[in-house]
Design a protein around this motif. Structure first.
Motif, PDB file in Angstrom:
ATOM      1  N   ASN A  43       0.810  -1.215   0.000  1.00 39.19           N
ATOM      2  CA  ASN A  43       0.000   0.000   0.000  1.00 39.19           C
ATOM      3  C   ASN A  43       0.847   1.269   0.000  1.00 39.19           C
ATOM      4  O   ASN A  43       0.561   2.219  -0.729  1.00 39.19           O
ATOM      5  N   GLY A  44       1.892   1.309   0.818  1.00 41.45           N
ATOM      6  CA  GLY A  44       2.729   2.504   0.914  1.00 41.45           C
ATOM      7  C   GLY A  44       3.444   2.806  -0.391  1.00 41.45           C
ATOM      8  O   GLY A  44       3.560   3.959  -0.794  1.00 41.45           O
ATOM      9  N   PHE A  45       3.930   1.769  -1.073  1.00 41.50           N
ATOM     10  CA  PHE A  45       4.620   1.955  -2.349  1.00 41.50           C
ATOM     11  C   PHE A  45       3.673   2.554  -3.378  1.00 41.50           C
ATOM     12  O   PHE A  45       4.027   3.473  -4.116  1.00 41.50           O
ATOM     13  N   ALA A  46       2.448   2.057  -3.397  1.00 42.97           N
ATOM     14  CA  ALA A  46       1.457   2.582  -4.341  1.00 42.97           C
ATOM     15  C   ALA A  46       1.058   4.009  -3.978  1.00 42.97           C
ATOM     16  O   ALA A  46       1.088   4.907  -4.825  1.00 42.97           O
ATOM     17  N   ARG A  47       0.702   4.245  -2.727  1.00 42.02           N
ATOM     18  CA  ARG A  47       0.214   5.577  -2.307  1.00 42.02           C
ATOM     19  C   ARG A  47       1.294   6.648  -2.334  1.00 42.02           C
ATOM     20  O   ARG A  47       1.027   7.800  -2.648  1.00 42.02           O
ATOM     21  N   ASN A  48       2.517   6.280  -1.973  1.00 43.06           N
ATOM     22  CA  ASN A  48       3.573   7.290  -1.833  1.00 43.06           C
ATOM     23  C   ASN A  48       4.418   7.482  -3.087  1.00 43.06           C
ATOM     24  O   ASN A  48       5.078   8.512  -3.219  1.00 43.06           O
ATOM     25  N   PHE A  49       4.422   6.508  -3.981  1.00 41.50           N
ATOM     26  CA  PHE A  49       5.297   6.639  -5.159  1.00 41.50           C
ATOM     27  C   PHE A  49       4.550   6.463  -6.477  1.00 41.50           C
ATOM     28  O   PHE A  49       4.525   7.367  -7.304  1.00 41.50           O
ATOM     29  N   LEU A  50       3.961   5.287  -6.688  1.00 41.13           N
ATOM     30  CA  LEU A  50       3.392   4.980  -8.000  1.00 41.13           C
ATOM     31  C   LEU A  50       2.209   5.869  -8.378  1.00 41.13           C
ATOM     32  O   LEU A  50       2.178   6.411  -9.488  1.00 41.13           O
ATOM     33  N   LEU A  51       1.260   6.041  -7.484  1.00 40.42           N
ATOM     34  CA  LEU A  51       0.079   6.844  -7.811  1.00 40.42           C
ATOM     35  C   LEU A  51       0.399   8.339  -7.934  1.00 40.42           C
ATOM     36  O   LEU A  51       0.008   8.964  -8.921  1.00 40.42           O
ATOM     37  N   PRO A  52       1.132   8.954  -6.996  1.00 40.20           N
ATOM     38  CA  PRO A  52       1.441  10.389  -7.150  1.00 40.20           C
ATOM     39  C   PRO A  52       2.317  10.702  -8.364  1.00 40.20           C
ATOM     40  O   PRO A  52       2.216  11.781  -8.944  1.00 40.20           O
ATOM     41  N   GLN A  53       3.161   9.761  -8.777  1.00 42.04           N
ATOM     42  CA  GLN A  53       4.049   9.978  -9.924  1.00 42.04           C
ATOM     43  C   GLN A  53       3.365   9.626 -11.248  1.00 42.04           C
ATOM     44  O   GLN A  53       4.004   9.654 -12.297  1.00 42.04           O
ATOM     45  N   ASN A  54       2.091   9.279 -11.200  1.00 45.55           N
ATOM     46  CA  ASN A  54       1.320   8.872 -12.383  1.00 45.55           C
ATOM     47  C   ASN A  54       1.972   7.704 -13.126  1.00 45.55           C
ATOM     48  O   ASN A  54       1.986   7.654 -14.343  1.00 45.55           O
ATOM     49  N   LYS A  55       2.494   6.773 -12.349  1.00 47.36           N
ATOM     50  CA  LYS A  55       3.090   5.575 -12.923  1.00 47.36           C
ATOM     51  C   LYS A  55       2.093   4.413 -12.881  1.00 47.36           C
ATOM     52  O   LYS A  55       2.347   3.368 -13.469  1.00 47.36           O
ATOM     53  N   ALA A  56       0.962   4.607 -12.181  1.00 48.29           N
ATOM     54  CA  ALA A  56      -0.014   3.531 -12.041  1.00 48.29           C
ATOM     55  C   ALA A  56      -1.386   4.102 -11.703  1.00 48.29           C
ATOM     56  O   ALA A  56      -1.516   5.265 -11.308  1.00 48.29           O
ATOM     57  N   LEU A  57      -2.391   3.245 -11.889  1.00 49.42           N
ATOM     58  CA  LEU A  57      -3.770   3.542 -11.486  1.00 49.42           C
ATOM     59  C   LEU A  57      -4.250   2.418 -10.576  1.00 49.42           C
ATOM     60  O   LEU A  57      -3.785   1.279 -10.694  1.00 49.42           O
ATOM     61  N   LEU A  58      -5.193   2.723  -9.694  1.00 55.27           N
ATOM     62  CA  LEU A  58      -5.806   1.665  -8.899  1.00 55.27           C
ATOM     63  C   LEU A  58      -6.494   0.691  -9.840  1.00 55.27           C
ATOM     64  O   LEU A  58      -7.118   1.104 -10.828  1.00 55.27           O
ATOM     65  N   ALA A  59      -6.409  -0.584  -9.556  1.00 57.60           N
ATOM     66  CA  ALA A  59      -7.005  -1.603 -10.426  1.00 57.60           C
ATOM     67  C   ALA A  59      -8.457  -1.831 -10.038  1.00 57.60           C
ATOM     68  O   ALA A  59      -8.799  -2.762  -9.338  1.00 57.60           O
ATOM     69  N   ASN A  60      -9.331  -0.931 -10.528  1.00 50.21           N
ATOM     70  CA  ASN A  60     -10.767  -1.146 -10.355  1.00 50.21           C
ATOM     71  C   ASN A  60     -11.412  -1.145 -11.747  1.00 50.21           C
ATOM     72  O   ASN A  60     -10.757  -0.868 -12.750  1.00 50.21           O
ATOM     73  N   ALA A  61     -12.677  -1.457 -11.818  1.00 50.96           N
ATOM     74  CA  ALA A  61     -13.351  -1.612 -13.115  1.00 50.96           C
ATOM     75  C   ALA A  61     -13.303  -0.321 -13.931  1.00 50.96           C
ATOM     76  O   ALA A  61     -13.043  -0.352 -15.145  1.00 50.96           O
ATOM     77  N   ALA A  62     -13.542   0.820 -13.294  1.00 51.21           N
ATOM     78  CA  ALA A  62     -13.545   2.094 -14.014  1.00 51.21           C
ATOM     79  C   ALA A  62     -12.157   2.411 -14.585  1.00 51.21           C
ATOM     80  O   ALA A  62     -12.032   2.834 -15.748  1.00 51.21           O
ATOM     81  N   ASN A  63     -11.105   2.206 -13.789  1.00 50.02           N
ATOM     82  CA  ASN A  63      -9.751   2.494 -14.261  1.00 50.02           C
ATOM     83  C   ASN A  63      -9.290   1.499 -15.330  1.00 50.02           C
ATOM     84  O   ASN A  63      -8.527   1.867 -16.233  1.00 50.02           O
ATOM     85  N   LYS A  64      -9.740   0.247 -15.240  1.00 49.56           N
ATOM     86  CA  LYS A  64      -9.389  -0.726 -16.276  1.00 49.56           C
ATOM     87  C   LYS A  64      -9.999  -0.311 -17.611  1.00 49.56           C
ATOM     88  O   LYS A  64      -9.338  -0.370 -18.657  1.00 49.56           O
ATOM     89  N   ALA A  65     -11.252   0.129 -17.579  1.00 50.10           N
ATOM     90  CA  ALA A  65     -11.908   0.586 -18.806  1.00 50.10           C
ATOM     91  C   ALA A  65     -11.210   1.841 -19.342  1.00 50.10           C
ATOM     92  O   ALA A  65     -10.986   1.972 -20.556  1.00 50.10           O
ATOM     93  N   ARG A  66     -10.866   2.756 -18.450  1.00 51.88           N
ATOM     94  CA  ARG A  66     -10.158   3.986 -18.848  1.00 51.88           C
ATOM     95  C   ARG A  66      -8.813   3.647 -19.476  1.00 51.88           C
ATOM     96  O   ARG A  66      -8.429   4.222 -20.498  1.00 51.88           O
ATOM     97  N   PHE A  67      -8.081   2.713 -18.858  1.00 51.96           N
ATOM     98  CA  PHE A  67      -6.771   2.339 -19.387  1.00 51.96           C
ATOM     99  C   PHE A  67      -6.905   1.737 -20.783  1.00 51.96           C
ATOM    100  O   PHE A  67      -6.145   2.089 -21.681  1.00 51.96           O
ATOM    101  N   GLU A  68      -7.854   0.830 -20.986  1.00 57.23           N
ATOM    102  CA  GLU A  68      -8.020   0.200 -22.292  1.00 57.23           C
ATOM    103  C   GLU A  68      -8.390   1.238 -23.350  1.00 57.23           C
ATOM    104  O   GLU A  68      -7.939   1.150 -24.493  1.00 57.23           O
TER     105      GLU A  68
END
Length: 197
Positions: free
Chosen positions: A23-48
């Motif tokens: 959780n800390g790696f995602a919240r403190n690095f990946l998500l703020p740096q726009n390197k990742a999105l939370l893996a939920n249905a809405a974000n999966k559709a957005r990514f595709e």
């Protein structure tokens, strides 16, 4: 926490991979740096929906990094530092030191691009990886020496620390022999020792 990667991350995955991270790696690095999105249905559709655009943007950044890396790949940097006679530095050489030195030579290398697991603490030649992009890694040579002369000798393959220690040993031996000779002469003058010695 499950996330969707928006760029390739070493030892984690490629663009579009759904991975589980702390959780800390995602919240403190990946998500703020726009390197990742939370893996939920809405974000999966957005990514595709945006996948082609994201991959094209990544390819453009990779090509830009590759072109920039051609000028730097194989470069050699010499850093002059003070050290003990055994070669251990008074202080250390960190990623920031290498980045700042590269910038003085006109090479744009950020501190976080220097792949240095731990600071350099001893004189010598070091191969250092520079990560310009997740898929573009170049190698530079860093020469840590006490003087320009030592730096040149190291490049020529000489172990300057061993040479310095050998010279110190030879000087100490010469001084010891001189002291022994002077002691024998003084003893001979006093008559304590036969002149044959």
């Amino acid at each position: 926490m499950n996330i969707i990667l928006l760029e390739r991350i070493e030892k984690l995955g490629d663009i579009g991979d759904v991975v589980n991270v702390k959780n800390g790696f995602a919240r403190n690095f990946l998500l703020p740096q726009n390197k990742a999105l939370l893996a939920n249905a809405a974000n999966k559709a957005r990514f595709e929906a945006e996948r082609e655009h994201i991959e094209a943007r990544n390819a453009a950044k990779r090509e830009e990094a590759r072109v920039a890396g051609e000028n730097i790949d194989g470069a050699s940097y010499t850093l002059i530092r003070q050290s003990s006679d055994t070669g251990f530095l008074y202080g250390s050489v960190s990623a920031r030191d290498i980045s700042e030195h590269a910038k003085t030579l006109g090479h744009d290398i950020a501190r976080n691009q220097v792949d240095l697991n731990q600071p350099i603490k001893k004189i010598g030649l070091y191969e250092v990886k520079i990560r310009l992009h997740a898929e573009v890694v170049i190698t530079i040579s860093v020469n840590i020496a006490r003087s320009e002369d030592e730096a040149e000798r190291q490049v020529a393959g000489e172990n300057v620390i061993e040479a310095t220690l050998e010279a110190s040993r030879a000087e100490a031996d010469a001084q010891a022999q001189e002291m022994a000779r002077a002691s024998r002469e003084a003893a001979a003058q006093r008559g304590d020792v036969d002149e044959e010695l």
